[in-house]
Design a protein around this motif. Structure first.
Motif, mmCIF file in Angstrom:
data_model
loop_
_atom_site.group_PDB
_atom_site.id
_atom_site.type_symbol
_atom_site.label_atom_id
_atom_site.label_comp_id
_atom_site.label_asym_id
_atom_site.label_seq_id
_atom_site.Cartn_x
_atom_site.Cartn_y
_atom_site.Cartn_z
ATOM 1 N N HIS A 79 0.861 -1.181 0.000
ATOM 2 C CA HIS A 79 0.000 0.000 0.000
ATOM 3 C C HIS A 79 0.901 1.236 0.000
ATOM 4 N N PRO A 80 0.518 2.310 -0.689
ATOM 5 C CA PRO A 80 1.364 3.521 -0.728
ATOM 6 C C PRO A 80 1.737 4.062 0.642
ATOM 7 N N TYR A 81 0.885 3.881 1.636
ATOM 8 C CA TYR A 81 1.143 4.410 2.971
ATOM 9 C C TYR A 81 2.129 3.556 3.770
ATOM 10 N N ASP A 82 2.326 2.290 3.383
ATOM 11 C CA ASP A 82 3.060 1.354 4.224
ATOM 12 C C ASP A 82 4.506 1.771 4.480
ATOM 13 N N ALA A 83 5.182 2.338 3.475
ATOM 14 C CA ALA A 83 6.576 2.757 3.667
ATOM 15 C C ALA A 83 6.659 3.886 4.699
ATOM 16 N N VAL B 287 9.701 -2.227 16.745
ATOM 17 C CA VAL B 287 11.044 -1.900 16.265
ATOM 18 C C VAL B 287 11.578 -3.013 15.362
ATOM 19 N N ARG B 288 11.346 -4.251 15.742
ATOM 20 C CA ARG B 288 11.820 -5.404 14.967
ATOM 21 C C ARG B 288 11.117 -5.543 13.625
ATOM 22 N N GLY B 289 9.938 -4.951 13.495
ATOM 23 C CA GLY B 289 9.180 -5.081 12.263
ATOM 24 C C GLY B 289 8.129 -6.172 12.304
ATOM 25 N N ASP B 290 7.956 -6.816 13.474
ATOM 26 C CA ASP B 290 6.915 -7.835 13.613
ATOM 27 C C ASP B 290 5.532 -7.203 13.645
ATOM 28 N N MET B 291 5.468 -6.000 14.244
ATOM 29 C CA MET B 291 4.195 -5.338 14.476
ATOM 30 C C MET B 291 4.267 -3.882 14.070
ATOM 31 N N SER B 292 3.120 -3.242 14.106
ATOM 32 C CA SER B 292 3.006 -1.808 13.912
ATOM 33 C C SER B 292 2.402 -1.236 15.192
ATOM 34 N N VAL B 293 2.496 0.061 15.375
ATOM 35 C CA VAL B 293 1.827 0.673 16.522
ATOM 36 C C VAL B 293 0.313 0.539 16.353
ATOM 37 N N VAL B 294 -0.167 0.712 15.130
ATOM 38 C CA VAL B 294 -1.601 0.624 14.845
ATOM 39 C C VAL B 294 -1.855 -0.470 13.816
ATOM 40 N N GLY B 295 -2.815 -1.318 14.100
ATOM 41 C CA GLY B 295 -3.185 -2.392 13.177
ATOM 42 C C GLY B 295 -4.077 -3.389 13.889
ATOM 43 N N PRO B 296 -4.579 -4.400 13.204
ATOM 44 C CA PRO B 296 -5.379 -5.437 13.864
ATOM 45 C C PRO B 296 -4.555 -6.152 14.932
ATOM 46 N N GLU C 136 -3.193 -8.739 5.954
ATOM 47 C CA GLU C 136 -2.536 -8.023 4.853
ATOM 48 C C GLU C 136 -1.643 -6.899 5.374
ATOM 49 N N VAL C 137 -1.758 -6.592 6.662
ATOM 50 C CA VAL C 137 -0.935 -5.546 7.283
ATOM 51 C C VAL C 137 -0.276 -6.117 8.542
ATOM 52 N N ARG C 138 0.734 -5.416 9.045
ATOM 53 C CA ARG C 138 1.327 -5.824 10.310
ATOM 54 C C ARG C 138 0.303 -5.668 11.427
ATOM 55 N N PRO C 139 0.262 -6.591 12.376
ATOM 56 C CA PRO C 139 -0.647 -6.439 13.519
ATOM 57 C C PRO C 139 -0.205 -5.273 14.380
ATOM 58 N N LYS D 37 4.399 4.503 6.978
ATOM 59 C CA LYS D 37 3.939 3.920 8.242
ATOM 60 C C LYS D 37 5.089 3.226 8.966
ATOM 61 N N ARG D 38 5.956 2.533 8.213
ATOM 62 C CA ARG D 38 7.081 1.836 8.835
ATOM 63 C C ARG D 38 8.062 2.824 9.473
ATOM 64 N N VAL D 39 8.300 3.937 8.806
ATOM 65 C CA VAL D 39 9.188 4.958 9.368
ATOM 66 C C VAL D 39 8.574 5.540 10.638
ATOM 67 N N VAL D 40 7.283 5.842 10.585
ATOM 68 C CA VAL D 40 6.587 6.382 11.758
ATOM 69 C C VAL D 40 6.651 5.381 12.909
ATOM 70 N N ASP D 41 6.471 4.102 12.607
ATOM 71 C CA ASP D 41 6.539 3.057 13.626
ATOM 72 C C ASP D 41 7.910 3.017 14.289
ATOM 73 N N LEU D 42 8.959 3.029 13.475
ATOM 74 C CA LEU D 42 10.325 2.956 14.007
ATOM 75 C C LEU D 42 10.635 4.137 14.922
ATOM 76 N N VAL D 43 10.281 5.333 14.453
ATOM 77 C CA VAL D 43 10.570 6.536 15.236
ATOM 78 C C VAL D 43 9.753 6.551 16.522
ATOM 79 N N SER D 44 8.451 6.304 16.424
ATOM 80 C CA SER D 44 7.587 6.393 17.601
ATOM 81 C C SER D 44 7.884 5.284 18.604
ATOM 82 N N ALA D 45 8.112 4.058 18.139
ATOM 83 C CA ALA D 45 8.402 2.955 19.052
ATOM 84 C C ALA D 45 9.772 3.139 19.692
#
Length: 209
Positions: free
Chosen positions: A8-12, A108-117, A137-140, A14-22
């Protein structure tokens, strides 16, 4: 295993936001994490961490880490069911979502996202309908659309409908709104458990609405 899907266009972003925020969260909250770990050791014993295999994006298995919130099974003491093993301290951990803090490392490891199912049990994978399986279809996430719209008070069907809705509508705005609503839900302590349950009854693959 769930089939891989197109990015998804947002996923890249989202991953940066996840890394920084986590990453920031782990640093800023490290004193809180230390205190909670000590309290868990005193109140519930060791190990202080709960580790369990869960399915992530595309159904790939990872090890979820949280603070434990239940006593060990001990039939001699009548500690068998979740309701019997969940102490008032454990309930407070869950109500405040402090038990979820170690999951920031999963982000941080990439197993999960801050927001997701929310990542559920591996045994549920073959029980999903094709539509329900789209939640993978997305990281939990540590929090998600279902968590701010009833959490464990929702039926499984309602949860999965919201999970798939998140998959289809995810964006930075949606994530920010879910995070804001998460804070409100934690303060209000809403939807911590289903009626008559410590958390939720197991998903058996049948409709329950």
């Amino acid at each position: 295993m769930v089939a891989d899907v197109a990015a998804h266009p947002y996923d890249a972003v989202k991953r940066v936001v996840d890394l920084v925020s986590a990453g920031i969260g782990l640093v800023v909250l490290s004193p809180v994490i230390g205190v909670v770990a000590l309290m868990v050791a005193v109140k519930l014993g060791r190990p202080v961490m709960f580790a369990q295999q869960r399915p992530g994006k595309n159904g790939r298995i990872f090890t979820l880490r949280k603070f434990r919130s239940m006593l060990d099974v001990d039939e001699s003491k009548g500690l068998v069911t979740d309701e019997q093993r969940l102490t008032s301290f454990g309930k407070a951990l869950r109500a405040t979502s402090l038990d979820e803090l170690p999951s920031l490392w999963n982000v941080v490891r990439g197993d999960m996202s801050v927001v997701g199912p929310r990542p559920l049990l591996v045994e549920y994978l073959p029980r999903y309908t094709q539509e329900q399986a789209r939640r993978h279809e997305v990281r939990p996430g540590i929090t998600g659309l279902a968590q701010v719209n009833g959490r464990n008070a929702l039926s499984w069907d309602s949860k999965f409908t919201l999970d798939v809705k998140y998959v289809d509508t995810r964006s930075l705005f949606v994530d920010m709104r879910i995070l804001l609503d998460t804070v409100k839900s934690v303060i209000a302590r809403e939807g911590i458990s289903a009626d008559g349950q410590a958390t939720m009854p197991k998903f058996d693959g049948t409709a329950d609405d």
